[in-house]
Design a protein around this motif. Structure first.
Motif, short mmCIF file in Angstrom:
data_model
loop_
_atom_site.label_atom_id
_atom_site.label_comp_id
_atom_site.label_asym_id
_atom_site.label_seq_id
_atom_site.Cartn_x
_atom_site.Cartn_y
_atom_site.Cartn_z
N ALA A 1 0.82 -1.21 0.00
CA ALA A 1 0.00 0.00 0.00
C ALA A 1 0.85 1.27 0.00
O ALA A 1 0.47 2.29 -0.57
CB ALA A 1 -0.92 -0.01 1.22
N ALA A 2 2.04 1.20 0.63
CA ALA A 2 2.90 2.37 0.75
C ALA A 2 3.76 2.61 -0.49
O ALA A 2 4.41 3.66 -0.60
CB ALA A 2 3.81 2.23 1.98
N ASN A 3 3.79 1.66 -1.44
CA ASN A 3 4.66 1.79 -2.61
C ASN A 3 3.90 1.50 -3.91
O ASN A 3 4.25 0.56 -4.66
CB ASN A 3 5.86 0.85 -2.48
N LEU B 1 10.86 -6.61 -6.80
CA LEU B 1 10.38 -7.43 -5.68
C LEU B 1 11.42 -7.42 -4.55
O LEU B 1 11.06 -7.48 -3.37
CB LEU B 1 10.11 -8.86 -6.14
N ASN B 2 12.69 -7.36 -4.94
CA ASN B 2 13.76 -7.33 -3.92
C ASN B 2 13.67 -6.08 -3.06
O ASN B 2 13.93 -6.12 -1.86
CB ASN B 2 15.13 -7.40 -4.60
N PHE B 3 13.31 -4.96 -3.69
CA PHE B 3 13.15 -3.71 -2.94
C PHE B 3 12.03 -3.85 -1.91
O PHE B 3 12.19 -3.50 -0.73
CB PHE B 3 12.86 -2.55 -3.88
N LEU B 4 10.87 -4.37 -2.34
CA LEU B 4 9.74 -4.52 -1.42
C LEU B 4 10.06 -5.54 -0.33
O LEU B 4 9.66 -5.36 0.83
CB LEU B 4 8.49 -4.94 -2.20
N THR B 5 10.79 -6.61 -0.70
CA THR B 5 11.21 -7.59 0.30
C THR B 5 12.05 -6.92 1.38
O THR B 5 11.88 -7.16 2.59
CB THR B 5 12.01 -8.74 -0.35
N GLY B 6 12.97 -6.05 0.95
CA GLY B 6 13.82 -5.33 1.90
C GLY B 6 13.00 -4.45 2.83
O GLY B 6 13.31 -4.34 4.04
N GLN B 7 11.95 -3.84 2.30
CA GLN B 7 11.09 -2.99 3.13
C GLN B 7 10.35 -3.82 4.19
O GLN B 7 10.21 -3.40 5.34
CB GLN B 7 10.08 -2.24 2.25
N VAL B 8 9.88 -4.99 3.80
CA VAL B 8 9.20 -5.87 4.76
C VAL B 8 10.19 -6.36 5.82
O VAL B 8 9.87 -6.41 7.01
CB VAL B 8 8.54 -7.07 4.04
N MET B 9 11.41 -6.72 5.39
CA MET B 9 12.43 -7.18 6.34
C MET B 9 12.75 -6.09 7.35
O MET B 9 12.93 -6.34 8.54
CB MET B 9 13.71 -7.58 5.58
N LYS B 10 12.83 -4.85 6.84
CA LYS B 10 13.10 -3.72 7.73
C LYS B 10 11.98 -3.54 8.73
O LYS B 10 12.22 -3.32 9.93
CB LYS B 10 13.27 -2.46 6.88
N ALA B 11 10.73 -3.65 8.26
CA ALA B 11 9.57 -3.47 9.15
C ALA B 11 9.48 -4.59 10.19
O ALA B 11 9.01 -4.38 11.31
CB ALA B 11 8.29 -3.41 8.32
N SER B 12 9.96 -5.79 9.81
CA SER B 12 9.89 -6.93 10.75
C SER B 12 11.11 -7.01 11.65
O SER B 12 11.24 -7.94 12.45
CB SER B 12 9.76 -8.24 9.98
N LYS B 13 12.04 -6.03 11.49
CA LYS B 13 13.28 -5.99 12.27
C LYS B 13 14.11 -7.27 12.06
O LYS B 13 14.73 -7.78 13.00
CB LYS B 13 12.99 -5.76 13.75
N GLY B 14 14.08 -7.74 10.82
CA GLY B 14 14.93 -8.88 10.47
C GLY B 14 14.39 -10.23 10.86
O GLY B 14 15.04 -11.25 10.64
N LYS B 15 13.18 -10.28 11.44
CA LYS B 15 12.64 -11.56 11.91
C LYS B 15 12.01 -12.39 10.79
O LYS B 15 11.88 -13.59 10.90
CB LYS B 15 11.62 -11.33 13.02
N ALA B 16 11.56 -11.72 9.74
CA ALA B 16 10.91 -12.44 8.64
C ALA B 16 11.94 -13.19 7.79
O ALA B 16 13.10 -12.80 7.72
CB ALA B 16 10.12 -11.46 7.78
N ASN B 17 11.48 -14.24 7.16
CA ASN B 17 12.34 -14.97 6.24
C ASN B 17 12.20 -14.34 4.85
O ASN B 17 11.10 -14.31 4.30
CB ASN B 17 11.91 -16.45 6.18
#
Length: 416
Positions: free
Chosen positions: A370-372, A387-403
């Motif tokens: 929604a933000a991008n 997709l790699n950019f969006l994956t990085g954004q999700v990883m950042k939001a999860s504080k590295g906990k997501a796979n």
């Protein structure tokens, strides 16, 4: 190739390192004739690897012969010490054609030969321990098509770096002498590491001066049966392993060169690949970027690493299963180094590395989408690399906990 029959000769000379005044060697029919040594690009000096003149070069060999070693001479300011402990032991001498063009190629030749000897189980080839030694014959000429000039042999070099320094010095000395109108005399010189210069030892003899003749006490050796016996025992050589790792496991030439540069590292890598459920390329990345870094930091040899291939494969399998993220796995690996007796899965739980809640990650994916909207439009327009950019954004939001693998798959299912 080996001649059908090899014979032993006596090389007669008077010098303190051989008190019986002759050396058992092979002159006309040595153990091997011809052959070559491939120069591996990663074995050139680091400062020369970006400007290799002849990449993929194979240095031609003239011969390989067996002889008895002589005593070790240590030259001091006014005296020479002689150590006879190694005198009379078997020595294999590998002689190249005049095919090496620079100090840098010589460096690569010695490193590549050393790698091959170790991989073949022939020798540890440690120059510091005298297990591998090098004499260098240097001739200079003004133009490439001119005949080679007077040959001068250099001795007393106990490392590949010393060989490189000695060659640079001696080439400069010979060129300067010729430019000044001086004549060069065939001789043996020694390298003085402390002074950084070559010094003349003795005038070099020609073959006829040694009065070679067949050794009357040693019988000729028929080679056919021996060659047939040992040929199947020749192992996979470093360049062959490198090609296989690239073809079968997807390693880059750089990855393969690093892995195959050390026989212990090859064993560690192959064992880990066999145990892990991770692609070989990812195993190589982990070994090169994490394992070797800790080895250097802790000054530990590969064979005594506290983290065994089985333990590393367990860590990699946790990443593959989505139990820990890559960043968490790095922390886990570092902690495992100090507590190798622990099971990686149990240690991950102790460190609080539980798989992220699927629902929470799904919600974060929706928020990032929604933000991008501009990035989403480009992805849906065919630019899947974003997709790699969006994956990085999700990883950042999860504080590295997501796979990241699961995140990318979630994004792909929602957008494509």
């Amino acid at each position: 190739s080996a001649p059908p029959t090899v014979v032993w000769d006596r090389k007669n000379y008077f010098y303190p390192d051989m008190p019986k005044d002759y050396q058992i060697t092979q002159m006309d029919l040595p153990l091997c004739l011809g052959g070559g040594v491939p120069l591996y690009d990663h074995n050139y000096p680091k400062d020369a690897q970006k400007k290799i003149k002849n990449p993929g070069k194979v240095v031609e060999l003239n011969r390989i012969h067996l002889e008895e070693d002589v005593a070790k001479s240590t030259h001091l300011a006014k005296t020479t010490l002689i150590d006879f402990n190694r005198a009379g032991t078997p020595l294999m001498e590998i002689v190249t054609e005049p095919d090496i063009e620079s100090a840098e190629e010589t460096f690569a030749y010695l490193k590549s030969l050393q790698q091959i000897l170790i991989a073949g189980g022939i020798s540890d080839a440690d120059m510091d321990k005298g297990q591998m030694r090098c004499d260098v014959n240097i001739s200079v000429r003004k133009n490439e098509n001119d005949p080679l000039g007077t040959k001068i042999e250099l001795k007393n070099m106990n490392s590949t770096s010393a060989v490189r320094r000695a060659i640079h010095y001696e080439v400069g000395r010979q060129c300067e002498a010729l430019d000044n109108g001086e004549s060069l005399v065939q001789a043996t010189w020694r390298w003085d590491e402390d002074l950084g210069e070559t010094q003349e030892m003795r005038t070099k003899e020609d073959a006829h001066d040694y009065r070679y003749f067949p050794d009357p006490d040693l019988l000729p050796v028929k080679t056919a049966a021996y060659i047939e016996k040992v040929r199947p025992l020749v192992p996979e050589l470093p360049h062959e392993k490198s090609e296989r790792f690239q073809k079968e496991l997807g390693l880059t030439p750089y990855d393969a060169s690093v892995i195959t540069s050390d026989i212990q590292l090859v064993s560690y890598f192959e064992t880990t690949v066999a145990l892990a459920k991770t692609p070989g390329k990812k195993v190589a990345n982990w070994i090169i970027n994490n394992f070797l870094g800790l080895l250097n930091e802790k000054s530990v040899e590969i064979q005594v690493s506290p983290v065994t291939p089985a333990k590393l494969s367990d860590v990699l399998n946790l990443i593959e299963a989505g139990t820990v993220s890559n960043s968490q796995a790095k922390e886990l690996f570092t902690t495992l180094w100090d507590t190798p007796e622990k099971d990686p899965a149990d240690l991950a739980k102790e460190m609080g590395f539980e798989p992220a809640d699927t629902g929470a990650i799904d919600a974060l994916i929706d928020e990032v989408i929604a933000a991008n909207p501009d990035k989403v439009a480009e992805i849906q327009g065919g630019n899947e690399k974003l997709l790699n950019f969006l994956t990085g954004q999700v990883m950042k939001a999860s504080k590295g906990k997501a796979n990241p693998k699961i995140v990318t798959e979630g994004l792909r299912s929602k957008l494509l």
